[in-house]
Design a protein around this motif. Structure first.
Motif, PDB file in Angstrom:
ATOM      1  N   PRO A  63     -17.980  -2.647  27.646  1.00  0.00           N
ATOM      2  CA  PRO A  63     -18.430  -4.178  27.340  1.00  0.00           C
ATOM      3  C   PRO A  63     -17.436  -5.064  27.969  1.00  0.00           C
ATOM      4  O   PRO A  63     -18.028  -6.172  28.427  1.00  0.00           O
ATOM      5  N   THR A  64     -15.984  -4.704  28.257  1.00  0.00           N
ATOM      6  CA  THR A  64     -15.196  -5.707  29.058  1.00  0.00           C
ATOM      7  C   THR A  64     -15.722  -6.000  30.259  1.00  0.00           C
ATOM      8  O   THR A  64     -15.749  -6.814  31.124  1.00  0.00           O
ATOM      9  N   THR A  65     -16.304  -4.997  31.039  1.00  0.00           N
ATOM     10  CA  THR A  65     -16.973  -4.894  32.422  1.00  0.00           C
ATOM     11  C   THR A  65     -17.958  -5.737  32.453  1.00  0.00           C
ATOM     12  O   THR A  65     -18.245  -6.509  33.475  1.00  0.00           O
ATOM     13  N   ILE A  66     -18.970  -5.354  31.474  1.00  0.00           N
ATOM     14  CA  ILE A  66     -20.117  -6.571  31.485  1.00  0.00           C
ATOM     15  C   ILE A  66     -19.821  -7.681  31.342  1.00  0.00           C
ATOM     16  O   ILE A  66     -20.591  -8.576  31.805  1.00  0.00           O
ATOM     17  N   TYR A  67     -18.998  -8.070  30.385  1.00  0.00           N
ATOM     18  CA  TYR A  67     -18.494  -9.481  30.180  1.00  0.00           C
ATOM     19  C   TYR A  67     -18.085 -10.271  31.080  1.00  0.00           C
ATOM     20  O   TYR A  67     -18.275 -11.537  31.686  1.00  0.00           O
ATOM     21  N   ASN A  68     -17.039  -9.315  31.724  1.00  0.00           N
ATOM     22  CA  ASN A  68     -16.290 -10.086  32.845  1.00  0.00           C
ATOM     23  C   ASN A  68     -16.952 -10.233  34.034  1.00  0.00           C
ATOM     24  O   ASN A  68     -16.980 -11.318  34.617  1.00  0.00           O
ATOM     25  N   PHE A 111     -20.241 -10.973  33.974  1.00  0.00           N
ATOM     26  CA  PHE A 111     -21.057 -11.924  33.885  1.00  0.00           C
ATOM     27  C   PHE A 111     -20.401 -13.429  34.061  1.00  0.00           C
ATOM     28  O   PHE A 111     -20.876 -14.252  34.762  1.00  0.00           O
ATOM     29  N   VAL A 112     -19.297 -13.493  33.385  1.00  0.00           N
ATOM     30  CA  VAL A 112     -18.318 -14.801  33.515  1.00  0.00           C
ATOM     31  C   VAL A 112     -18.013 -15.126  35.028  1.00  0.00           C
ATOM     32  O   VAL A 112     -18.155 -16.226  35.252  1.00  0.00           O
ATOM     33  N   ARG A 113     -17.256 -14.042  35.450  1.00  0.00           N
ATOM     34  CA  ARG A 113     -16.912 -14.245  36.824  1.00  0.00           C
ATOM     35  C   ARG A 113     -17.868 -14.665  37.837  1.00  0.00           C
ATOM     36  O   ARG A 113     -17.857 -15.627  38.593  1.00  0.00           O
ATOM     37  N   TRP A 114     -19.115 -14.101  37.670  1.00  0.00           N
ATOM     38  CA  TRP A 114     -20.177 -14.471  38.628  1.00  0.00           C
ATOM     39  C   TRP A 114     -20.710 -15.817  38.321  1.00  0.00           C
ATOM     40  O   TRP A 114     -21.449 -16.510  39.105  1.00  0.00           O
ATOM     41  N   ALA A 115     -20.508 -16.162  36.901  1.00  0.00           N
ATOM     42  CA  ALA A 115     -21.181 -17.522  36.429  1.00  0.00           C
ATOM     43  C   ALA A 115     -20.160 -18.506  37.157  1.00  0.00           C
ATOM     44  O   ALA A 115     -20.730 -19.703  37.660  1.00  0.00           O
ATOM     45  N   ARG A 116     -18.864 -18.458  37.012  1.00  0.00           N
ATOM     46  CA  ARG A 116     -18.041 -19.112  37.603  1.00  0.00           C
ATOM     47  C   ARG A 116     -18.124 -19.573  38.959  1.00  0.00           C
ATOM     48  O   ARG A 116     -18.006 -20.583  39.767  1.00  0.00           O
ATOM     49  N   ARG A 117     -18.691 -18.280  39.876  1.00  0.00           N
ATOM     50  CA  ARG A 117     -18.735 -18.407  41.135  1.00  0.00           C
ATOM     51  C   ARG A 117     -20.146 -18.980  41.778  1.00  0.00           C
ATOM     52  O   ARG A 117     -20.492 -19.168  42.777  1.00  0.00           O
TER      53      ARG A 117
END
Length: 92
Positions: free
Chosen positions: A59-64, A66-72
């Motif tokens: 789940p941390t991979t999936i969440y991270n 999502f968040v990192r790609w959203a920021r970029r």
């Protein structure tokens, strides 16, 4: 108990894959298709990230991802690009 998991079809993946970032540094990314399917599953069913089924990976991979790609801005660019590659008859 059977879970309805979301998996990107071959056709969907063929349209998405060319728009994904290729600037991977360090450790190679986890399987993009699996992780993106997990992200869609979470957003579609409304579950918490930590409750994402194991089939999609940690789940941390999936969440991270999502968040990192959203920021970029990767998600926004992807969503803007997809209609351009689709069937012109289905666009509105």
């Amino acid at each position: 108990m059977s879970r309805n998991l979301f998996w990107l079809s071959d056709e969907q993946w063929a349209r998405i894959e060319p728009h994904l970032p290729t600037d991977v540094r360090g450790v190679e990314r986890a399987n993009d298709r699996r992780v993106i399917s997990g992200i869609v599953h979470v957003l579609k069913c409304g579950c918490r990230w930590c409750d994402c089924p194991e089939a999609y990976g940690p789940p941390t991979t999936i969440y991270n991802r999502f968040v990192r790609w959203a920021r970029r801005g990767i998600w926004e660019n992807l969503f803007r690009s997809l209609p351009e590659t689709g069937d012109p008859q289905t666009r509105r």
